[in-house]
Design a protein around this motif. Structure first.
Motif, PDB file in Angstrom:
ATOM      1  N   ILE A   1       1.001  -1.380   0.169  1.00  0.00           N
ATOM      2  CA  ILE A   1      -0.139   0.414  -0.032  1.00  0.00           C
ATOM      3  C   ILE A   1       0.922   1.689  -0.456  1.00  0.00           C
ATOM      4  O   ILE A   1       0.323   2.447   0.053  1.00  0.00           O
ATOM      5  N   PHE A   2       2.617   1.416   0.021  1.00  0.00           N
ATOM      6  CA  PHE A   2       2.894   2.413  -0.072  1.00  0.00           C
ATOM      7  C   PHE A   2       3.545   2.415  -1.759  1.00  0.00           C
ATOM      8  O   PHE A   2       3.154   1.242  -2.354  1.00  0.00           O
ATOM      9  N   PRO A   3       4.043   3.668  -1.943  1.00  0.00           N
ATOM     10  CA  PRO A   3       3.801   4.542  -2.223  1.00  0.00           C
ATOM     11  C   PRO A   3       3.205   5.555  -1.123  1.00  0.00           C
ATOM     12  O   PRO A   3       1.737   5.132  -1.941  1.00  0.00           O
ATOM     13  N   MET A   4       2.232   6.482  -0.455  1.00  0.00           N
ATOM     14  CA  MET A   4       0.790   6.171   0.029  1.00  0.00           C
ATOM     15  C   MET A   4       1.372   8.117   0.376  1.00  0.00           C
ATOM     16  O   MET A   4       2.070   8.965   0.588  1.00  0.00           O
TER      17      MET A   4
ATOM     18  N   TYR B   1      11.665  -8.847   5.469  1.00  0.00           N
ATOM     19  CA  TYR B   1      10.951  -9.104   6.415  1.00  0.00           C
ATOM     20  C   TYR B   1       9.029  -8.632   5.971  1.00  0.00           C
ATOM     21  O   TYR B   1       8.089  -9.734   6.069  1.00  0.00           O
ATOM     22  N   ALA B   2       8.598  -7.607   6.153  1.00  0.00           N
ATOM     23  CA  ALA B   2       7.813  -7.062   5.819  1.00  0.00           C
ATOM     24  C   ALA B   2       7.231  -7.909   4.433  1.00  0.00           C
ATOM     25  O   ALA B   2       5.725  -8.111   4.873  1.00  0.00           O
ATOM     26  N   GLN B   3       8.098  -7.363   3.125  1.00  0.00           N
ATOM     27  CA  GLN B   3       7.087  -8.208   2.597  1.00  0.00           C
ATOM     28  C   GLN B   3       6.970  -9.733   2.134  1.00  0.00           C
ATOM     29  O   GLN B   3       6.059  -9.882   2.021  1.00  0.00           O
ATOM     30  N   TRP B   4       8.075 -10.328   2.903  1.00  0.00           N
ATOM     31  CA  TRP B   4       7.243 -12.356   3.136  1.00  0.00           C
ATOM     32  C   TRP B   4       6.272 -11.889   4.638  1.00  0.00           C
ATOM     33  O   TRP B   4       5.660 -12.808   3.900  1.00  0.00           O
ATOM     34  N   LEU B   5       6.154 -10.934   5.183  1.00  0.00           N
ATOM     35  CA  LEU B   5       4.965 -11.608   6.229  1.00  0.00           C
ATOM     36  C   LEU B   5       3.278 -11.191   5.672  1.00  0.00           C
ATOM     37  O   LEU B   5       2.542 -11.827   5.456  1.00  0.00           O
ATOM     38  N   SER B   6       3.645 -10.536   4.193  1.00  0.00           N
ATOM     39  CA  SER B   6       3.274 -10.633   3.322  1.00  0.00           C
ATOM     40  C   SER B   6       2.533 -11.006   2.131  1.00  0.00           C
ATOM     41  O   SER B   6       1.655 -10.192   1.282  1.00  0.00           O
ATOM     42  N   LYS B   7       3.439 -12.049   2.328  1.00  0.00           N
ATOM     43  CA  LYS B   7       3.463 -12.488   0.777  1.00  0.00           C
ATOM     44  C   LYS B   7       1.601 -13.338  -0.078  1.00  0.00           C
ATOM     45  O   LYS B   7       1.916 -13.233  -1.149  1.00  0.00           O
ATOM     46  N   ASP B   8       1.096 -13.612   0.929  1.00  0.00           N
ATOM     47  CA  ASP B   8       0.050 -13.758   0.922  1.00  0.00           C
ATOM     48  C   ASP B   8      -1.430 -13.037   0.907  1.00  0.00           C
ATOM     49  O   ASP B   8      -2.419 -12.871   0.068  1.00  0.00           O
ATOM     50  N   GLN B   9      -0.890 -11.648   1.179  1.00  0.00           N
ATOM     51  CA  GLN B   9      -1.972 -10.099   1.343  1.00  0.00           C
ATOM     52  C   GLN B   9      -2.114 -10.418  -0.561  1.00  0.00           C
ATOM     53  O   GLN B   9      -0.865 -10.088  -1.489  1.00  0.00           O
ATOM     54  N   VAL B  10      -3.506  -9.311  -0.629  1.00  0.00           N
ATOM     55  CA  VAL B  10      -3.898  -8.816  -2.002  1.00  0.00           C
ATOM     56  C   VAL B  10      -2.831  -7.590  -2.212  1.00  0.00           C
ATOM     57  O   VAL B  10      -3.088  -6.034  -1.164  1.00  0.00           O
ATOM     58  N   THR B  11      -2.278  -7.105  -2.534  1.00  0.00           N
ATOM     59  CA  THR B  11      -1.272  -5.645  -3.257  1.00  0.00           C
ATOM     60  C   THR B  11      -2.499  -4.752  -3.195  1.00  0.00           C
ATOM     61  O   THR B  11      -3.447  -4.676  -4.113  1.00  0.00           O
ATOM     62  N   GLY B  12      -2.230  -3.372  -2.759  1.00  0.00           N
ATOM     63  CA  GLY B  12      -3.308  -2.552  -2.294  1.00  0.00           C
ATOM     64  C   GLY B  12      -4.047  -2.297  -1.896  1.00  0.00           C
ATOM     65  O   GLY B  12      -5.404  -1.409  -1.626  1.00  0.00           O
ATOM     66  N   ARG B  13      -4.362  -3.765  -0.547  1.00  0.00           N
ATOM     67  CA  ARG B  13      -5.768  -3.616   0.434  1.00  0.00           C
ATOM     68  C   ARG B  13      -4.954  -3.228   1.531  1.00  0.00           C
ATOM     69  O   ARG B  13      -4.418  -4.616   1.903  1.00  0.00           O
ATOM     70  N   PRO B  14      -5.298  -3.026   2.294  1.00  0.00           N
ATOM     71  CA  PRO B  14      -4.658  -2.679   3.009  1.00  0.00           C
ATOM     72  C   PRO B  14      -5.389  -3.917   4.495  1.00  0.00           C
ATOM     73  O   PRO B  14      -6.738  -4.462   4.180  1.00  0.00           O
ATOM     74  N   PHE B  15      -4.560  -4.321   5.091  1.00  0.00           N
ATOM     75  CA  PHE B  15      -4.440  -5.374   5.822  1.00  0.00           C
ATOM     76  C   PHE B  15      -5.720  -5.051   6.777  1.00  0.00           C
ATOM     77  O   PHE B  15      -5.820  -3.814   8.022  1.00  0.00           O
ATOM     78  N   PRO B  16      -6.730  -6.337   7.599  1.00  0.00           N
ATOM     79  CA  PRO B  16      -7.603  -5.643   8.119  1.00  0.00           C
ATOM     80  C   PRO B  16      -6.742  -5.451   9.844  1.00  0.00           C
ATOM     81  O   PRO B  16      -6.736  -6.111  10.369  1.00  0.00           O
ATOM     82  N   GLY B  17      -7.340  -4.222  10.976  1.00  0.00           N
ATOM     83  CA  GLY B  17      -6.663  -4.142  11.708  1.00  0.00           C
ATOM     84  C   GLY B  17      -5.192  -3.353  12.151  1.00  0.00           C
ATOM     85  O   GLY B  17      -4.539  -3.166  12.258  1.00  0.00           O
ATOM     86  N   ARG B  18      -4.943  -2.911  10.407  1.00  0.00           N
ATOM     87  CA  ARG B  18      -3.678  -2.315   9.971  1.00  0.00           C
ATOM     88  C   ARG B  18      -3.988  -0.664  11.323  1.00  0.00           C
ATOM     89  O   ARG B  18      -4.663   0.134  11.541  1.00  0.00           O
ATOM     90  N   GLY B  19      -2.119  -0.039  11.345  1.00  0.00           N
ATOM     91  CA  GLY B  19      -2.257   1.007  11.615  1.00  0.00           C
ATOM     92  C   GLY B  19      -3.006   0.985  13.878  1.00  0.00           C
ATOM     93  O   GLY B  19      -3.689  -0.118  13.786  1.00  0.00           O
ATOM     94  N   LEU B  20      -3.350   2.099  14.229  1.00  0.00           N
ATOM     95  CA  LEU B  20      -4.099   2.310  15.057  1.00  0.00           C
ATOM     96  C   LEU B  20      -5.890   2.618  14.798  1.00  0.00           C
ATOM     97  O   LEU B  20      -6.286   3.203  14.620  1.00  0.00           O
ATOM     98  N   VAL B  21      -6.136   1.213  15.395  1.00  0.00           N
ATOM     99  CA  VAL B  21      -7.909   1.948  15.331  1.00  0.00           C
ATOM    100  C   VAL B  21      -8.495   1.929  16.401  1.00  0.00           C
ATOM    101  O   VAL B  21      -7.957   2.742  17.518  1.00  0.00           O
TER     102      VAL B  21
END
Ligand code: HEC
Ligand code: HEC
Length: 270
Positions: free
Chosen positions: A108-111, A152-172
């Motif tokens: 989801i970066f650059p933003m 590391y972040a890329q590996w953690l995200s390897k099954d994520q859809v590019t461009g879609r924020p992970f649920p519970g991203r950042g501070l809710v």
């Protein structure tokens, strides 16, 4: 992952403090091998199996990134001014929903960011946490530490859809409330001091500092009462997250905010 599942689901009452402390001192506690899933619900998400870290130089970089993330003052010593590691705020190696996860961020970066009024890269966002949260300095974008963190972040995200924020991203975010520092002081003594110390200096490896020279600077996101309240509500007390009311989270955040933090002056952190 035992900690993630047990604590984040709230089945912790029965767990002894000693057990928690044991887990808190371990690095990212990956459990037994499981099948990684594309997350549509953060509750069912499990971190990728470490066995999927590739062999060779890329795997070495990911492993270095894990070390830098979990023991930042040791593995990125030159760029850190306090005793905080990334994982002290980005819970469990950045794998926990509502605990400021790293999962999905590379996609989801650059933003655009309001604070900078410009479009920033993922690396630049990491630099900001080095400068403000780690009271440290900028590191080379193509050096081993930054490359490892991104890998590391890329590996953690390897099954994520590019461009879609992970649920519970950042501070809710919580509703906007006014905190009462005096009430916060009582909550702190009863529920936080056992791990973070009455003087807020932390007791590593049990818990990190909340104020003073070994904690974050006054230019850090955690120094904003609303942000800390959201963090505390969902992640603290570490042995009973989600147990404070939003008002109590604001009260204790207001109390911690009233304590001394290193003054952030940008030119000292370049
Ligand atoms: C003192 C706590 C603290 C420490 C230590 C810390 N961060 Fe952060 N970090 C934050 C806060 C607060 C935010 C803002 C989250 C928000 O506003 O949703 C943040 C945001 C981020 C983001 C952007 C997240 C997003 O969802 O856009 C990245 C990337 C990041 N941090 C990386 C790191 C790395 C890497 C380290 C270690 C070198 C680190 N941080 C250390 C508190 C911390
Ligand atoms: C059982 C021990 C324990 C208790 C009790 C506890 N914490 Fe923590 N706290 C931790 C640990 C360990 C971390 C590092 C992140 C992690 O591993 O969960 C942490 C991290 C934090 C952080 C982010 C890192 C930093 O140094 O700024 C804040 C803020 C925080 N705690 C606030 C609180 C508050 C407020 C309370 C009381 C309501 C509390 N904690 C109670 C153990 C504890």
């Amino acid at each position: 992952m035992i900690r993630v599942i047990a604590i984040r689901c709230g089945f912790v009452a029965a767990l002894a403090l000693s057990v928690l402390i044991l887990f808190s001192t371990s690095a990212v506690s990956f459990g037994a091998p499981r099948t990684p899933q594309a997350a549509d619900s953060s509750k069912t998400w499990v971190a990728p199996d470490p066995a999927t870290i590739p062999a060779g130089p890329l795997g070495d970089s990911i492993r270095l990134g894990i070390q830098v993330f979990n023991e930042t003052p040791k593995y990125a010593e030159r760029y850190v001014g306090n005793k905080l590691s990334c994982t002290h705020c980005h819970i469990d190696g950045g794998t926990v929903s509502k605990g400021m996860p790293m999962v999905g961020l590379p996609g989801i970066f650059p933003m655009y960011r309001d604070r900078e009024k410009s479009v920033i890269t993922f690396e630049e966002r990491i630099q900001q946490c080095f400068q403000r949260s780690e009271t440290g300095h900028r590191l080379p974008n193509d050096g081993p530490e930054m490359t490892g963190l991104v890998a590391y972040a890329q590996w953690l995200s390897k099954d994520q859809v590019t461009g879609r924020p992970f649920p519970g991203r950042g501070l809710v975010e919580l509703p906007e409330l006014n905190g009462d520092a005096a009430k916060g002081s009582e909550i702190y003594t009863e529920q936080c001091a056992v791990c973070h110390g009455a003087d807020g200096a932390g007791k590593l490896p049990v818990a990190p500092a909340l104020w003073g020279p070994n904690s974050y600077s006054d230019g850090a996101g955690m120094n904003q009462i609303a942000k800390m309240a959201a963090f505390v509500q969902h992640n603290m007390p570490q042995n009973q997250p989600d147990s404070l009311t939003p008002q109590e989270a604001y009260d204790v955040a207001t109390y911690i905010h009233s304590k001394p933090h290193t003054v952030f002056v940008m030119k000292d952190h370049m």
